[in-house]
Scaffold this motif. Structure first.
Motif, mmCIF file in Angstrom:
data_model
loop_
_atom_site.group_PDB
_atom_site.id
_atom_site.type_symbol
_atom_site.label_atom_id
_atom_site.label_comp_id
_atom_site.label_asym_id
_atom_site.label_seq_id
_atom_site.Cartn_x
_atom_site.Cartn_y
_atom_site.Cartn_z
ATOM 1 N N VAL A 172 0.847 -1.193 0.000
ATOM 2 C CA VAL A 172 0.000 0.000 0.000
ATOM 3 C C VAL A 172 0.883 1.244 0.000
ATOM 4 O O VAL A 172 1.799 1.354 0.828
ATOM 5 N N PRO A 173 0.666 2.179 -0.904
ATOM 6 C CA PRO A 173 1.466 3.404 -0.902
ATOM 7 C C PRO A 173 1.424 4.096 0.467
ATOM 8 O O PRO A 173 0.384 4.100 1.133
ATOM 9 N N PRO A 174 2.523 4.682 0.891
ATOM 10 C CA PRO A 174 2.589 5.311 2.224
ATOM 11 C C PRO A 174 1.823 6.626 2.282
ATOM 12 O O PRO A 174 1.350 7.137 1.260
ATOM 13 N N ARG A 175 1.752 7.176 3.484
ATOM 14 C CA ARG A 175 1.058 8.454 3.676
ATOM 15 C C ARG A 175 1.666 9.566 2.826
ATOM 16 O O ARG A 175 0.985 10.515 2.440
ATOM 17 N N PHE A 177 2.589 9.473 -0.170
ATOM 18 C CA PHE A 177 2.165 9.425 -1.567
ATOM 19 C C PHE A 177 0.814 10.112 -1.731
ATOM 20 O O PHE A 177 -0.145 9.817 -1.017
ATOM 21 N N ALA A 178 0.726 11.039 -2.667
ATOM 22 C CA ALA A 178 -0.531 11.727 -3.020
ATOM 23 C C ALA A 178 -1.231 12.309 -1.798
ATOM 24 O O ALA A 178 -2.455 12.223 -1.669
ATOM 25 N N ASN A 179 -0.453 12.900 -0.898
ATOM 26 C CA ASN A 179 -0.993 13.523 0.312
ATOM 27 C C ASN A 179 -1.816 12.546 1.160
ATOM 28 O O ASN A 179 -2.760 12.945 1.848
ATOM 29 N N GLY A 180 -1.458 11.280 1.079
ATOM 30 C CA GLY A 180 -2.127 10.277 1.908
ATOM 31 C C GLY A 180 -3.466 9.815 1.375
ATOM 32 O O GLY A 180 -4.180 9.062 2.052
ATOM 33 N N GLU A 181 -3.835 10.216 0.139
ATOM 34 C CA GLU A 181 -5.155 9.882 -0.384
ATOM 35 C C GLU A 181 -5.395 8.377 -0.425
ATOM 36 O O GLU A 181 -6.414 7.883 0.079
ATOM 37 N N THR A 182 -4.463 7.633 -1.015
ATOM 38 C CA THR A 182 -4.651 6.185 -1.137
ATOM 39 C C THR A 182 -4.547 5.505 0.215
ATOM 40 O O THR A 182 -5.352 4.617 0.542
ATOM 41 N N TYR A 183 -3.566 5.921 1.009
ATOM 42 C CA TYR A 183 -3.400 5.332 2.341
ATOM 43 C C TYR A 183 -4.674 5.504 3.170
ATOM 44 O O TYR A 183 -5.174 4.551 3.774
ATOM 45 N N ASN A 184 -5.216 6.703 3.180
ATOM 46 C CA ASN A 184 -6.435 6.970 3.964
ATOM 47 C C ASN A 184 -7.653 6.254 3.377
ATOM 48 O O ASN A 184 -8.514 5.779 4.121
ATOM 49 N N TYR A 185 -7.724 6.190 2.062
ATOM 50 C CA TYR A 185 -8.809 5.478 1.379
ATOM 51 C C TYR A 185 -8.881 4.039 1.875
ATOM 52 O O TYR A 185 -9.954 3.535 2.238
ATOM 53 N N VAL A 186 -7.740 3.393 1.912
ATOM 54 C CA VAL A 186 -7.681 1.998 2.364
ATOM 55 C C VAL A 186 -8.095 1.880 3.813
ATOM 56 O O VAL A 186 -8.921 1.023 4.186
#
Length: 353
Positions: A172-175, A177-186
């Protein structure tokens, strides 16, 4: 398990039918919690009726063990809050529909699953089935990748950012990456799955306006209470009025997507029976069809009032001495015994819309 083979399936099926038949009775014992009924194994609640069947179908079509209905439901809620209009379900990046597909990705996964002659990310059936196919493929990739972590987290990251990003970061991409968008999404989806997990629908027998309204309301079990929220089209954020809508000293209603007691009733009966918005107004609109407590039928409306005067709560009779209702701030749509859903001394009466 998603696949049960041969004769064993028939035997297990007979056993399950017997068990679920017994479970279909709601039991109330004094102030005890009512036992919610099974939906036959779907394990899904708090989902709009128009999405429910498609989510269960998408789950059934995937043989990956990590796929469960609640995963798809939580993901849809995060993507669009189950919104379907072009105004509400179009992102600034151009993602479309309740499952938020970009046009290029839709070209890969979209099909005319609802059979209406059009393959559209705006059609609930097409969107949910495409979401299920894509997530099933991603879960398979995640399982075979050898990357550390929950395969569901890896698949969700692939859905949000593309599988190439999962490969780039080896997980999972870290916080960062992309201002945490993917991390927070997950993280958000995995943490909210429990909201949509069973027990599922109430088993409602019979037909007619009342039974149909109860079935519709039962699809919203688990939806949070929001003072002033909700309406004919579904749940929405509410508001605080100086007295109601607060939790822990803060206005909870304004940030909670849900129903209050009367909006749930209005939603259940709409559009065949267009009831007014508040509990008092709903009583006024149906009081000429009063029902005694001994003659209650599923779908009847029950009312409570302060000191026999001002009506403050409405619930839907669910059968077997139970009601389905949105009780108060901090709780969710649930089944409860009529005797303890609200103070017994405040029971005002029942009507049949």
């Amino acid at each position: 398990m998603k696949v049960i083979v041969g004769a064993a399936a028939a035997v297990i099926g007979l056993i399950l039918v017997t068990v679920f038949s017994l479970m279909a009775v709601l039991i109330a014992d004094g102030d005890a919690e009512a036992t919610e009924t099974s939906d036959g194994g779907g394990g899904l609640r708090g989902v709009p009726a128009e999405f429910r069947a498609w989510i269960l179908r998408a789950d059934e079509a995937c043989t990956e063990p990590a796929m469960v209905p609640a995963l798809l439901a939580a993901q849809l809620y995060q993507e669009s809050k189950f919104q379907t209009s072009r105004e509400e379900a179009t992102s600034s990046a151009g993602a479309q529909g309740p499952a938020q597909f970009m046009p290029g990705t839709w070209a890969t996964w979209g099909r005319d699953d609802d059979g209406n002659g059009e393959t559209s990310p705006w059609d609930i059936g097409d969107a949910v089935m495409a979401q299920g196919r894509m997530m099933c493929s991603l879960l398979r990739q995640a399982k075979n990748s050898g990357y550390p972590g929950d395969v569901r987290a890896l698949a969700l990251a692939g859905y949000n950012a593309g599988w190439g990003r999962v490969e780039e970061f080896g997980g999972v991409p870290p916080r960062s990456f992309a201002n945490g968008e993917t991390y927070n999404y997950v993280q958000i989806i995995l943490s909210t799955m429990s909201r949509f997990q069973g027990p599922g629908l109430l088993q409602v027998s019979g037909s007619g306006t009342g039974a149909d309204a109860l079935r519709k309301a039962a699809t919203r079990m688990g939806t949070p209470y929001a003072w002033g929220g909700g309406g004919p089209s579904g749940p929405s954020t509410g508001f605080c009025d100086g007295t109601n809508g607060y939790l822990g000293g803060k206005c909870s209603a304004s940030s909670t997507v849900g129903f209050d007691c009367s909006s749930l009733v209005q939603y259940a009966y709409w559009s065949g029976t267009k009831l007014p918005r508040t509990a008092a107004a709903q009583y006024g609109a149906t009081s000429d069809r009063a029902v005694s407590r001994n003659d209650l039928k599923p779908g009847d409306l029950l009312f409570w009032a302060n000191g026999g005067g001002s009506i403050y709560h409405v619930a839907i009779y669910a059968g077997d001495g139970n009601v389905l209702h949105a009780p108060r701030t901090g709780r969710s749509v649930e089944v409860a015994p009529l005797t303890s859903a609200m103070p017994e001394r405040d029971y005002y009466g029942a009507t049949r819309p």
